[in-house]
Design a protein around this motif. Structure first.
Motif, PDB file in Angstrom:
ATOM      1  N   GLU A   1      18.372 -57.848   9.201  1.00 19.93           N
ATOM      2  CA  GLU A   1      18.329 -59.200   9.773  1.00 19.93           C
ATOM      3  C   GLU A   1      17.058 -59.947   9.384  1.00 19.93           C
ATOM      4  O   GLU A   1      16.964 -61.152   9.616  1.00 19.93           O
ATOM      5  N   ALA A   2      16.095 -59.244   8.831  1.00 23.47           N
ATOM      6  CA  ALA A   2      14.848 -59.862   8.371  1.00 23.47           C
ATOM      7  C   ALA A   2      14.542 -59.314   6.985  1.00 23.47           C
ATOM      8  O   ALA A   2      15.014 -58.240   6.609  1.00 23.47           O
ATOM      9  N   SER A   3      13.738 -60.053   6.226  1.00 23.80           N
ATOM     10  CA  SER A   3      13.422 -59.626   4.856  1.00 23.80           C
ATOM     11  C   SER A   3      12.663 -58.298   4.872  1.00 23.80           C
ATOM     12  O   SER A   3      11.804 -58.066   5.717  1.00 23.80           O
ATOM     13  N   ASP A   4      12.996 -57.448   3.911  1.00 24.59           N
ATOM     14  CA  ASP A   4      12.363 -56.137   3.793  1.00 24.59           C
ATOM     15  C   ASP A   4      10.960 -56.315   3.237  1.00 24.59           C
ATOM     16  O   ASP A   4      10.785 -56.778   2.103  1.00 24.59           O
ATOM     17  N   ARG A   5       9.965 -55.988   4.039  1.00 21.77           N
ATOM     18  CA  ARG A   5       8.573 -56.158   3.634  1.00 21.77           C
ATOM     19  C   ARG A   5       7.698 -55.263   4.503  1.00 21.77           C
ATOM     20  O   ARG A   5       8.087 -54.891   5.599  1.00 21.77           O
ATOM     21  N   PRO A   6       6.508 -54.935   4.021  1.00 20.21           N
ATOM     22  CA  PRO A   6       5.586 -54.158   4.859  1.00 20.21           C
ATOM     23  C   PRO A   6       5.042 -55.047   5.985  1.00 20.21           C
ATOM     24  O   PRO A   6       4.711 -56.218   5.751  1.00 20.21           O
ATOM     25  N   ILE A   7       4.976 -54.486   7.182  1.00 20.35           N
ATOM     26  CA  ILE A   7       4.425 -55.221   8.325  1.00 20.35           C
ATOM     27  C   ILE A   7       3.423 -54.328   9.053  1.00 20.35           C
ATOM     28  O   ILE A   7       3.432 -53.110   8.903  1.00 20.35           O
ATOM     29  N   HIS A   8       2.558 -54.958   9.818  1.00 20.92           N
ATOM     30  CA  HIS A   8       1.686 -54.230  10.731  1.00 20.92           C
ATOM     31  C   HIS A   8       1.542 -55.048  11.996  1.00 20.92           C
ATOM     32  O   HIS A   8       1.734 -56.263  11.991  1.00 20.92           O
ATOM     33  N   GLY A   9       1.245 -54.365  13.077  1.00 24.74           N
ATOM     34  CA  GLY A   9       1.103 -55.026  14.366  1.00 24.74           C
ATOM     35  C   GLY A   9       0.844 -53.998  15.439  1.00 24.74           C
ATOM     36  O   GLY A   9       0.327 -52.922  15.167  1.00 24.74           O
ATOM     37  N   ARG A  10       1.242 -54.321  16.656  1.00 26.09           N
ATOM     38  CA  ARG A  10       0.987 -53.436  17.787  1.00 26.09           C
ATOM     39  C   ARG A  10       2.310 -53.013  18.428  1.00 26.09           C
ATOM     40  O   ARG A  10       3.227 -53.817  18.540  1.00 26.09           O
ATOM     41  N   ALA A  11       2.359 -51.743  18.849  1.00 28.83           N
ATOM     42  CA  ALA A  11       3.515 -51.228  19.579  1.00 28.83           C
ATOM     43  C   ALA A  11       3.010 -50.219  20.603  1.00 28.83           C
ATOM     44  O   ALA A  11       2.037 -49.500  20.344  1.00 28.83           O
ATOM     45  N   THR A  12       3.660 -50.172  21.734  1.00 29.27           N
ATOM     46  CA  THR A  12       3.305 -49.182  22.750  1.00 29.27           C
ATOM     47  C   THR A  12       3.807 -47.811  22.300  1.00 29.27           C
ATOM     48  O   THR A  12       4.691 -47.721  21.430  1.00 29.27           O
ATOM     49  N   PRO A  13       3.274 -46.751  22.880  1.00 24.56           N
ATOM     50  CA  PRO A  13       3.816 -45.422  22.548  1.00 24.56           C
ATOM     51  C   PRO A  13       5.323 -45.325  22.815  1.00 24.56           C
ATOM     52  O   PRO A  13       6.047 -44.701  22.044  1.00 24.56           O
ATOM     53  N   GLU A  14       5.788 -45.955  23.871  1.00 18.09           N
ATOM     54  CA  GLU A  14       7.219 -45.929  24.189  1.00 18.09           C
ATOM     55  C   GLU A  14       8.038 -46.658  23.116  1.00 18.09           C
ATOM     56  O   GLU A  14       9.097 -46.198  22.706  1.00 18.09           O
ATOM     57  N   GLN A  15       7.543 -47.811  22.675  1.00 15.19           N
ATOM     58  CA  GLN A  15       8.236 -48.552  21.623  1.00 15.19           C
ATOM     59  C   GLN A  15       8.259 -47.744  20.330  1.00 15.19           C
ATOM     60  O   GLN A  15       9.279 -47.697  19.643  1.00 15.19           O
ATOM     61  N   THR A  16       7.150 -47.103  20.007  1.00 15.76           N
ATOM     62  CA  THR A  16       7.066 -46.297  18.790  1.00 15.76           C
ATOM     63  C   THR A  16       8.037 -45.131  18.855  1.00 15.76           C
ATOM     64  O   THR A  16       8.766 -44.857  17.888  1.00 15.76           O
ATOM     65  N   GLU A  17       8.077 -44.450  19.985  1.00 15.57           N
ATOM     66  CA  GLU A  17       9.006 -43.332  20.144  1.00 15.57           C
ATOM     67  C   GLU A  17      10.450 -43.807  19.997  1.00 15.57           C
ATOM     68  O   GLU A  17      11.265 -43.155  19.333  1.00 15.57           O
ATOM     69  N   SER A  18      10.768 -44.943  20.560  1.00 12.42           N
ATOM     70  CA  SER A  18      12.116 -45.498  20.460  1.00 12.42           C
ATOM     71  C   SER A  18      12.465 -45.818  19.005  1.00 12.42           C
ATOM     72  O   SER A  18      13.576 -45.524  18.547  1.00 12.42           O
ATOM     73  N   LEU A  19      11.536 -46.409  18.272  1.00 11.71           N
ATOM     74  CA  LEU A  19      11.776 -46.711  16.855  1.00 11.71           C
ATOM     75  C   LEU A  19      12.065 -45.432  16.074  1.00 11.71           C
ATOM     76  O   LEU A  19      13.002 -45.378  15.275  1.00 11.71           O
ATOM     77  N   ILE A  20      11.283 -44.398  16.309  1.00 14.18           N
ATOM     78  CA  ILE A  20      11.468 -43.135  15.594  1.00 14.18           C
ATOM     79  C   ILE A  20      12.819 -42.525  15.939  1.00 14.18           C
ATOM     80  O   ILE A  20      13.538 -42.052  15.061  1.00 14.18           O
ATOM     81  N   GLU A  21      13.180 -42.563  17.230  1.00 16.00           N
ATOM     82  CA  GLU A  21      14.478 -42.019  17.648  1.00 16.00           C
ATOM     83  C   GLU A  21      15.637 -42.784  17.004  1.00 16.00           C
ATOM     84  O   GLU A  21      16.700 -42.218  16.763  1.00 16.00           O
TER      85      GLU A  21
END
Length: 153
Positions: free
Chosen positions: A114-134
């Protein structure tokens, strides 16, 4: 979760990444979703890993003491290490888009197309990070604090 030491073939950067299983790693790598956080290369493979042995209580591992002794005896080495980290930080930040606290949402949007494929950086909570990995979305911690665009550590 499984921690893999990975290496990018073009530059030889070694970094670690977390996956739900070996199959998750292979699938994401096959789709080009596993990239080196330092140079963005997608030619990534498993690096030779040293065993990770825990220590009890206040026991110190010999390697940790040796590293501490080396750093304290070489102040110029510390300066070189900090300069190398600053240069790596600058390169990574120049080659990626800062998305701030929208990191998790933007990573999902990129993952599903849904968004262009590109490297990004920013902030995520540990819970958000765990959810992304899952969810099978490749994320990697930066080796330094994330800063606002235009700022320097």
């Amino acid at each position: 979760m499984i921690v893999f030491d990975l290496i990018c073939r073009p530059e030889g950067h070694v970094f670690e990444a977390w996956f739900g299983s070996s199959e998750d790693y292979e699938g994401q790598r096959g789709r080009g979703l596993v990239q080196c956080p330092l140079c963005g290369a997608d030619e990534v493979e498993k690096a030779v890993m040293a065993p990770r042995v825990g220590a009890k209580g206040n026991q110190r591992l010999p390697g940790a003491r040796a590293t501490s002794e080396m750093v304290s005896s070489d102040p110029d080495g510390i300066k070189r290490m900090l300069a190398a980290m600053a240069a790596a930080q600058k390169k990574i930040l120049e080659q990626s888009d800062y998305v701030g606290d929208r990191f998790a949402d933007e990573a999902r949007a990129i993952h599903v197309g849904e968004a262009s494929d590109r490297p990004i950086h920013g902030r995520a909570t540990p819970e958000q990070t765990e959810s992304l990995i899952e969810e099978g979305i490749a994320v990697a911690p930066l080796p330094f604090p994330v800063i606002e665009p235009g700022e320097e550590n």
